[in-house]
Design an enzyme around this catalytic site. Structure first.
Site, PDB file in Angstrom:
ATOM      1  N   LYS A 176       0.846  -1.198   0.000  1.00 49.80           N
ATOM      2  CA  LYS A 176       0.000   0.000   0.000  1.00 49.80           C
ATOM      3  C   LYS A 176       0.876   1.240   0.000  1.00 49.80           C
ATOM      4  O   LYS A 176       0.646   2.184  -0.765  1.00 49.80           O
ATOM      5  CB  LYS A 176      -0.922  -0.005   1.232  1.00 49.80           C
ATOM      6  CG  LYS A 176      -2.076  -0.963   1.089  1.00 49.80           C
ATOM      7  CD  LYS A 176      -2.845  -1.146   2.384  1.00 49.80           C
ATOM      8  CE  LYS A 176      -3.891  -2.249   2.196  1.00 49.80           C
ATOM      9  NZ  LYS A 176      -4.488  -2.726   3.422  1.00 49.80           N
TER      10      LYS A 176
ATOM     11  N   GLN B 266      -5.036  -1.454   9.572  1.00 49.46           N
ATOM     12  CA  GLN B 266      -4.929  -2.789   8.977  1.00 49.46           C
ATOM     13  C   GLN B 266      -5.596  -3.830   9.873  1.00 49.46           C
ATOM     14  O   GLN B 266      -5.266  -3.938  11.059  1.00 49.46           O
ATOM     15  CB  GLN B 266      -3.434  -3.126   8.756  1.00 49.46           C
ATOM     16  CG  GLN B 266      -3.179  -4.437   8.072  1.00 49.46           C
ATOM     17  CD  GLN B 266      -3.635  -4.442   6.605  1.00 49.46           C
ATOM     18  OE1 GLN B 266      -3.444  -3.476   5.878  1.00 49.46           O
ATOM     19  NE2 GLN B 266      -4.249  -5.538   6.182  1.00 49.46           N
TER      20      GLN B 266
ATOM     21  N   ASP C 180     -11.421   3.037   4.021  1.00 45.49           N
ATOM     22  CA  ASP C 180     -11.814   1.627   3.934  1.00 45.49           C
ATOM     23  C   ASP C 180     -13.338   1.502   3.879  1.00 45.49           C
ATOM     24  O   ASP C 180     -13.859   0.407   3.655  1.00 45.49           O
ATOM     25  CB  ASP C 180     -11.300   0.870   5.174  1.00 45.49           C
ATOM     26  CG  ASP C 180     -10.354  -0.253   4.798  1.00 45.49           C
ATOM     27  OD1 ASP C 180     -10.218  -0.517   3.588  1.00 45.49           O
ATOM     28  OD2 ASP C 180      -9.776  -0.864   5.715  1.00 45.49           O
TER      29      ASP C 180
END
Ligand code: NDP
Length: 285
Positions: free
Chosen positions: A49, A93, A116
Site C-alpha cells: 500500500k 490494517q 476503507d
C-alpha cells in the site's frame, strides 16, 4: 470459453489516472496506514500500500505499533490522525490482535477519512444512496463490472456472502446500478439453483472453488472475490478463488481469475478513495 477480466491491467490503468489527477492538485493527498503487531502477511500488505501510494504521487504515513499496544494508545493515534491536516485517509490494517476492540477503533475514524468505508456512517450513506466512501474491494468489483457491462439495468445479480466488508456493500452498489439483487449466505437453500439464475454472480465466501461450472448460467459474468491458499504440488501452496475457475470459464461469458482479478483492484480503489476524500475536504474548506 469466457473472456478473462484482467483486474491487474485495469488496476494499473486506474492508478495511472489517479497519478495524473494527483499531479494537478496544489497539495499532496496523504494516506495513513496503521499496523499493530508484526503479522508477516499484514506487513506485506502495508508495504505494498505504501509503495503504490508514493508511486501515484501521494504522501504515505506508516504507523507501526507493538502487538501489545493498548486500546487507548491506538485510539489516541487514530484521533491524532483525524486532526492531522496532512492526512486525508486513514486505514487501520485488520485483523487487529485479539485483545483490541476493532469495532471501537473503526468507529473512532473520522467518516470523511474512512477510506476503507467501514464506519457505520459510510455504510449508512451507501445504504441511503448518499455520496460517501465505499469499501475498496466492493468498489473494485463494481468498476470491473461497469467496464464490461455498459448497462446493468434489470440484470439478476446473486451475491454469495453477506459480510459488512464485501457482500453487503457489493449488493448495495449493484442495487444502485438497477440490478435485481439476491443475497445468498450459508443458510440459503438450493444455492446451485439460485446461482444458475444469475446474470451477474459475485462469490465472496472464503471457500476454495465452491462454485462449480454447473452453477453458472451460460454467458453470465462471474466476479470471484475469494482469496484462498490451498496446498499445491511439491509441498507448495497456491491461491484459488471461491469459483472453480477451469469449469466456470467453460460456461461464463466473462470471469475474473484468481490471482489477477479482483485482488489487484483493492489497493487501487484505496488510492481512489484517498483522492476522493482529499477532494471532498478541498470543497468543504
Ligand atoms: P466472511 O467470512 O466475513 O463472510 C463469508 C460469507 O460467506 C458469510 O456471509 C457466510 O455466510 C458465507 N458463506 C460461508 N459458507 C458458505 C456456504 N457454504 N454457502 C454459502 N455462503 C457461505 O468473509 P469476507 O466477506 O471477509 O471475505 C470473503 C472472501 O473474499 C474471502 O475469501 C476473503 O479472503 C476474500 N476477500 C478478498 C479481498 C480482495 O482484495 N480480493 C478483500 C476481502 C476479502 P453466513 O453469513 O451465513 O455465515
Amino acid at each position: 470459453m469466457a473472456e478473462i477480466i484482467d483486474g491487474k491491467a485495469f488496476a494499473a490503468d486506474l492508478r495511472a489516472s489517479i497519478a495524473v489527477e494527483v499531479a494537478t492538485l496544489p497539495y499532496k493527498p496523504g494516506l495513513a496506514v496503521v499496523l499493530v503487531g508484526d503479522d508477516p502477511a499484514s506487513k506485506v500488505y502495508v508495504a505494498n500500500k505504501a509503495r503504490q501510494t508514493v508511486e501515484v504521487g501521494m504522501a504515505s504515513f506508516e504507523h507501526t505499533l507493538p502487538a501489545d499496544t493498548t486500546q487507548e494508545n491506538l485510539l489516541t493515534l487514530v484521533r491524532e490522525l483525524n486532526e492531522d491536516p496532512a492526512v486525508h485517509g486513514i486505514l487501520v490494517q485488520l485483523p487487529l490482535p485479539q485483545h483490541l476492540n476493532a469495532d471501537e477503533i473503526i468507529a473512532a475514524i473520522s467518516p470523511d477519512k474512512d477510506v476503507d468505508g467501514l464506519t457505520v456512517v459510510n455504510a449508512g450513506r451507501l445504504a441511503a444512496g448518499l455520496p460517501g466512501l465505499v469499501p475498496c474491494t466492493p468498489l473494485g468489483c463494481l468498476l470491473l463490472l461497469e467496464d464490461r457491462l455498459a448497462d446493468m439495468t434489470g440484470l439478476h445479480a446473486v451475491v454469495i456472502g453477506r459480510s459488512n466488508l464485501v457482500g453487503k456493500p457489493i449488493a448495495q452498489l449493484l442495487l444502485q446500478k438497477n440490478c435485481t439483487v439476491t443475497m445468498a449466505h450459508s443458510r440459503t437453500r438450493d444455492l446451485p439453483g439460485l446461482c444458475r439464475t444469475a446474470d451477474i454472480l459475485v462469490a465472496a465466501v472464503g471457500r476454495p472453488e465452491m462454485v462449480k461450472g454447473q452453477w453458472i448460467k451460460p454467458g453470465a459474468t462471474v466476479i470471484d472475490v475469494g482469496i484462498n491458499r490451498v496446498p499445491a504440488e511439491g509441498g507448495k501452496t497456491k491461491l484459488v478463488g471461491d469459483v472453480s475457475f477451469q469449469e466456470a470459464a467453460q460456461v461464463a461469458g466473462r470471469i475474473t481469475p484468481v490471482p489477477g482479478g479482483v485482488g489487484p483492484m483493492t489497493i487501487s480503489c484505496l488510492l481512489r478513495n484517498t483522492l476522493t476524500a482529499a477532494k471532498h475536504r478541498e470543497h468543504r474548506t
